[in-house]
Design a protein around this motif. Structure first.
Motif, PDB file in Angstrom:
ATOM      1  N   LEU A  89      34.235  10.361   9.194  1.00  0.00           N
ATOM      2  CA  LEU A  89      35.459  10.155   9.970  1.00  0.00           C
ATOM      3  C   LEU A  89      36.663   9.802   9.094  1.00  0.00           C
ATOM      4  O   LEU A  89      37.800   9.893   9.541  1.00  0.00           O
ATOM      5  CB  LEU A  89      35.231   9.073  11.022  1.00  0.00           C
ATOM      6  N   ALA A  90      36.415   9.424   7.841  1.00  0.00           N
ATOM      7  CA  ALA A  90      37.510   9.138   6.913  1.00  0.00           C
ATOM      8  C   ALA A  90      37.880  10.359   6.065  1.00  0.00           C
ATOM      9  O   ALA A  90      38.779  10.293   5.236  1.00  0.00           O
ATOM     10  CB  ALA A  90      37.138   7.968   6.001  1.00  0.00           C
ATOM     11  N   ASP A  91      37.195  11.468   6.282  1.00  0.00           N
ATOM     12  CA  ASP A  91      37.435  12.697   5.529  1.00  0.00           C
ATOM     13  C   ASP A  91      38.544  13.490   6.209  1.00  0.00           C
ATOM     14  O   ASP A  91      38.491  13.762   7.410  1.00  0.00           O
ATOM     15  CB  ASP A  91      36.142  13.502   5.473  1.00  0.00           C
ATOM     16  N   LEU A  92      39.528  13.908   5.445  1.00  0.00           N
ATOM     17  CA  LEU A  92      40.670  14.654   5.968  1.00  0.00           C
ATOM     18  C   LEU A  92      40.300  16.095   6.346  1.00  0.00           C
ATOM     19  O   LEU A  92      40.815  16.635   7.323  1.00  0.00           O
ATOM     20  CB  LEU A  92      41.797  14.666   4.930  1.00  0.00           C
ATOM     21  N   VAL A  93      39.393  16.725   5.611  1.00  0.00           N
ATOM     22  CA  VAL A  93      39.106  18.149   5.802  1.00  0.00           C
ATOM     23  C   VAL A  93      38.646  18.497   7.226  1.00  0.00           C
ATOM     24  O   VAL A  93      39.109  19.487   7.787  1.00  0.00           O
ATOM     25  CB  VAL A  93      38.118  18.669   4.731  1.00  0.00           C
ATOM     26  N   PRO A  94      37.753  17.713   7.867  1.00  0.00           N
ATOM     27  CA  PRO A  94      37.369  18.069   9.239  1.00  0.00           C
ATOM     28  C   PRO A  94      38.524  17.988  10.251  1.00  0.00           C
ATOM     29  O   PRO A  94      38.382  18.469  11.371  1.00  0.00           O
ATOM     30  CB  PRO A  94      36.276  17.044   9.582  1.00  0.00           C
ATOM     31  N   MET A  95      39.653  17.426   9.853  1.00  0.00           N
ATOM     32  CA  MET A  95      40.819  17.369  10.742  1.00  0.00           C
ATOM     33  C   MET A  95      41.764  18.545  10.520  1.00  0.00           C
ATOM     34  O   MET A  95      42.826  18.613  11.124  1.00  0.00           O
ATOM     35  CB  MET A  95      41.567  16.054  10.538  1.00  0.00           C
ATOM     36  N   ASN A 121      39.661   6.756  -1.425  1.00  0.00           N
ATOM     37  CA  ASN A 121      40.477   7.889  -1.859  1.00  0.00           C
ATOM     38  C   ASN A 121      40.008   9.161  -1.166  1.00  0.00           C
ATOM     39  O   ASN A 121      38.882   9.247  -0.663  1.00  0.00           O
ATOM     40  CB  ASN A 121      40.473   8.040  -3.386  1.00  0.00           C
ATOM     41  N   VAL A 122      40.882  10.152  -1.132  1.00  0.00           N
ATOM     42  CA  VAL A 122      40.618  11.398  -0.408  1.00  0.00           C
ATOM     43  C   VAL A 122      39.411  12.120  -0.978  1.00  0.00           C
ATOM     44  O   VAL A 122      38.541  12.579  -0.228  1.00  0.00           O
ATOM     45  CB  VAL A 122      41.872  12.313  -0.439  1.00  0.00           C
ATOM     46  N   ALA A 123      39.311  12.205  -2.312  1.00  0.00           N
ATOM     47  CA  ALA A 123      38.195  12.922  -2.939  1.00  0.00           C
ATOM     48  C   ALA A 123      36.872  12.240  -2.633  1.00  0.00           C
ATOM     49  O   ALA A 123      35.876  12.898  -2.327  1.00  0.00           O
ATOM     50  CB  ALA A 123      38.416  13.033  -4.439  1.00  0.00           C
ATOM     51  N   GLY A 124      36.845  10.928  -2.702  1.00  0.00           N
ATOM     52  CA  GLY A 124      35.622  10.194  -2.426  1.00  0.00           C
ATOM     53  C   GLY A 124      35.167  10.331  -0.984  1.00  0.00           C
ATOM     54  O   GLY A 124      33.978  10.427  -0.702  1.00  0.00           O
ATOM     55  N   ASN A 125      36.121  10.363  -0.054  1.00  0.00           N
ATOM     56  CA  ASN A 125      35.782  10.519   1.362  1.00  0.00           C
ATOM     57  C   ASN A 125      35.222  11.905   1.655  1.00  0.00           C
ATOM     58  O   ASN A 125      34.502  12.089   2.627  1.00  0.00           O
ATOM     59  CB  ASN A 125      37.003  10.281   2.243  1.00  0.00           C
ATOM     60  N   HIS A 126      35.575  12.881   0.833  1.00  0.00           N
ATOM     61  CA  HIS A 126      35.184  14.266   1.071  1.00  0.00           C
ATOM     62  C   HIS A 126      33.961  14.701   0.255  1.00  0.00           C
ATOM     63  O   HIS A 126      33.299  15.673   0.600  1.00  0.00           O
ATOM     64  CB  HIS A 126      36.362  15.195   0.768  1.00  0.00           C
ATOM     65  N   ALA A 127      33.651  13.979  -0.806  1.00  0.00           N
ATOM     66  CA  ALA A 127      32.579  14.393  -1.717  1.00  0.00           C
ATOM     67  C   ALA A 127      31.249  14.536  -0.997  1.00  0.00           C
ATOM     68  O   ALA A 127      30.899  13.729  -0.141  1.00  0.00           O
ATOM     69  CB  ALA A 127      32.444  13.384  -2.851  1.00  0.00           C
TER      70      ALA A 127
END
Length: 155
Positions: A89-95, A121-127
């Motif tokens: 839910l903290a990952d930007l990509v699914p939005m 950070n954005v990268a960590g949330n998406h990794a």
């Protein structure tokens, strides 16, 4: 379907179908991906189910962006009953793309299993791999299928 995803997928579709035609059609065909790979994976199950003898096609994706509009999502969900998305839910990509932008609408397919990992950070949330992120969350059975509402960000 988002034009960018569709163009990229058409470059791979022949190879995907060649591989799928070699699978044992008595076994489930599992399709998976992360991020852009998840978007491309989302386009694969309908293609495989319609154009091959593989009737049991399943989707498991991680950090997937929205691939198509409501009509696409509805058609996908009718055709592919085993479609699952894992989302931080903290990952930007699914939005992305936003659910509504100008006169276009975008929707997710399948059942969502979500968790919350704010790495800072954005990268960590998406990794895919990292402390308390996608792989670790699945291994620890952290995801839940509670309904989620993503904000219309206007991005």
């Amino acid at each position: 379907v988002h034009l960018g995803f569709l163009i990229f997928y058409t470059l791979l579709a022949e190879q995907i179908l060649d591989a799928a035609n070699k699978f044992d059609s008595s076994l489930p065909c599992l399709v998976t991906g992360h991020s852009l790979g998840a978007a491309l994976a989302t386009l694969t199950p309908p293609t495989v189910k319609i154009l091959t003898s593989n009737a049991n096609v399943q989707l498991y994706n991680y950090a997937s962006p929205r691939v198509g509009n409501q009509a696409f999502a509805g058609a996908f969900n009718s055709l592919i009953t085993d479609g699952y998305r894992v989302a931080n839910l903290a990952d930007l990509v699914p939005m992305l793309p936003p659910s509504q932008i100008f006169s276009w609408d975008y929707a997710h397919v399948g059942a969502e299993y979500s968790f919350l990992n704010q790495s800072g950070n954005v990268a960590g949330n998406h990794a895919l791999i990292g402390p308390d992120n996608y792989t670790n969350a699945v291994n620890q059975k952290i995801p839940t299928n509670a309904p989620r509402t993503y904000p219309v960000t206007g991005l």
